[in-house]
Motif scaffolding. Structure first.
Motif, PDB file in Angstrom:
ATOM      1  N   SER A 143       0.862  -1.181   0.000  1.00  0.00           N
ATOM      2  CA  SER A 143       0.000   0.000   0.000  1.00  0.00           C
ATOM      3  C   SER A 143       0.895   1.226   0.000  1.00  0.00           C
ATOM      4  N   TRP A 144       0.305   2.371  -0.290  1.00  0.00           N
ATOM      5  CA  TRP A 144       1.019   3.633  -0.302  1.00  0.00           C
ATOM      6  C   TRP A 144       0.283   4.581   0.623  1.00  0.00           C
ATOM      7  N   CYS A 145       1.008   5.258   1.474  1.00  0.00           N
ATOM      8  CA  CYS A 145       0.410   6.238   2.377  1.00  0.00           C
ATOM      9  C   CYS A 145       1.057   7.591   2.099  1.00  0.00           C
ATOM     10  N   SER A 146       0.234   8.581   1.818  1.00  0.00           N
ATOM     11  CA  SER A 146       0.709   9.920   1.489  1.00  0.00           C
ATOM     12  C   SER A 146       0.146  10.918   2.488  1.00  0.00           C
ATOM     13  N   GLN A 147       1.008  11.804   2.948  1.00  0.00           N
ATOM     14  CA  GLN A 147       0.577  12.872   3.835  1.00  0.00           C
ATOM     15  C   GLN A 147       1.505  14.045   3.661  1.00  0.00           C
ATOM     16  N   PRO A 148       1.299  15.220   4.108  1.00  0.00           N
ATOM     17  CA  PRO A 148       0.120  15.603   4.877  1.00  0.00           C
ATOM     18  C   PRO A 148      -1.032  15.988   3.955  1.00  0.00           C
ATOM     19  N   GLY A 149      -2.189  15.868   4.463  1.00  0.00           N
ATOM     20  CA  GLY A 149      -3.391  16.309   3.776  1.00  0.00           C
ATOM     21  C   GLY A 149      -4.352  16.858   4.803  1.00  0.00           C
ATOM     22  N   ILE A 150      -5.321  17.598   4.345  1.00  0.00           N
ATOM     23  CA  ILE A 150      -6.331  18.160   5.245  1.00  0.00           C
ATOM     24  C   ILE A 150      -7.708  17.738   4.739  1.00  0.00           C
TER      25      ILE A 150
ATOM     26  N   PHE B  17     -15.264  22.119   9.700  1.00  0.00           N
ATOM     27  CA  PHE B  17     -14.322  21.287  10.448  1.00  0.00           C
ATOM     28  C   PHE B  17     -13.192  20.884   9.516  1.00  0.00           C
ATOM     29  N   SER B  18     -11.962  20.846  10.020  1.00  0.00           N
ATOM     30  CA  SER B  18     -10.838  20.325   9.236  1.00  0.00           C
ATOM     31  C   SER B  18      -9.887  19.599  10.169  1.00  0.00           C
ATOM     32  N   ILE B  19      -9.172  18.618   9.603  1.00  0.00           N
ATOM     33  CA  ILE B  19      -8.245  17.804  10.387  1.00  0.00           C
ATOM     34  C   ILE B  19      -7.210  17.204   9.440  1.00  0.00           C
ATOM     35  N   ALA B  20      -5.982  17.034   9.939  1.00  0.00           N
ATOM     36  CA  ALA B  20      -4.924  16.412   9.138  1.00  0.00           C
ATOM     37  C   ALA B  20      -5.281  14.950   8.863  1.00  0.00           C
ATOM     38  N   SER B  21      -4.961  14.489   7.654  1.00  0.00           N
ATOM     39  CA  SER B  21      -5.252  13.104   7.301  1.00  0.00           C
ATOM     40  C   SER B  21      -4.185  12.548   6.362  1.00  0.00           C
ATOM     41  N   THR B  22      -4.232  11.242   6.198  1.00  0.00           N
ATOM     42  CA  THR B  22      -3.322  10.500   5.333  1.00  0.00           C
ATOM     43  C   THR B  22      -4.138   9.789   4.266  1.00  0.00           C
ATOM     44  N   LYS B  23      -3.637   9.804   3.032  1.00  0.00           N
ATOM     45  CA  LYS B  23      -4.289   9.041   1.961  1.00  0.00           C
ATOM     46  C   LYS B  23      -3.653   7.663   1.909  1.00  0.00           C
ATOM     47  N   ILE B  24      -4.480   6.620   2.021  1.00  0.00           N
ATOM     48  CA  ILE B  24      -4.050   5.237   1.814  1.00  0.00           C
ATOM     49  C   ILE B  24      -4.466   4.861   0.406  1.00  0.00           C
ATOM     50  N   GLU B  25      -3.560   4.252  -0.338  1.00  0.00           N
ATOM     51  CA  GLU B  25      -3.864   3.818  -1.698  1.00  0.00           C
ATOM     52  C   GLU B  25      -3.329   2.408  -1.891  1.00  0.00           C
ATOM     53  N   PHE B  26      -4.127   1.562  -2.543  1.00  0.00           N
ATOM     54  CA  PHE B  26      -3.717   0.187  -2.801  1.00  0.00           C
ATOM     55  C   PHE B  26      -4.538  -0.362  -3.963  1.00  0.00           C
ATOM     56  N   SER B  27      -4.123  -1.519  -4.460  1.00  0.00           N
ATOM     57  CA  SER B  27      -4.885  -2.155  -5.529  1.00  0.00           C
ATOM     58  C   SER B  27      -5.200  -3.589  -5.153  1.00  0.00           C
TER      59      SER B  27
END
Length: 120
Positions: free
Chosen positions: A43-50, A70-80
């Motif tokens: 998997s791939w995890c990308s940050q930072p994101g909001i 509302f806003s909060i920091a998040s991480t994008k998980i990507e996989f196939s």
């Protein structure tokens, strides 16, 4: 002669706050090995994101208040995963089960990934 294969897959992206990252990844791993050739757990995890939203009446909000931005920091998980709708349904159900939001952002696209050495 090339030994590269093209495999039809679903590419899945989901956004999650840091404190739930491992919980969501663990839920996905309990559903599929995330096999990619000779590797598992890919998997791939990308940050930072909001993440941004305004919860409305009827939402079961983990964070924020109804009708307030509302806003909060998040991480994008990507996989196939292989293009199998039964497996896709199980993976999506697992994400919903382990994700803190009542409406997680899950993006699914049909994709073609590469593999080599005959290992899907």
């Amino acid at each position: 002669m090339s030994n590269i294969m093209f495999v039809e897959t679903f590419r899945i992206k989901v956004y999650v706050i840091e404190e739930y990252l491992e919980k969501v990844l663990g839920g996905i791993a309990s559903t599929t090995s995330l096999k990619y050739g000779n590797y598992d757990g890919v998997s791939w995890c990308s940050q930072p994101g909001i993440e941004r939203c305004t919860p409305r009446s009827g939402s079961n909000t983990y964070g924020g208040e109804i009708d307030q931005p509302f806003s909060i920091a998040s991480t994008k998980i990507e996989f196939s995963i292989p293009r199998d709708k039964t497996l896709l349904s199980k993976v999506v159900e697992s994400i919903f089960e382990h994700h803190p939001w009542d409406e997680p952002v899950i993006c699914i696209t049909e994709s073609i990934d590469t593999r080599k050495n005959g290992v899907v």
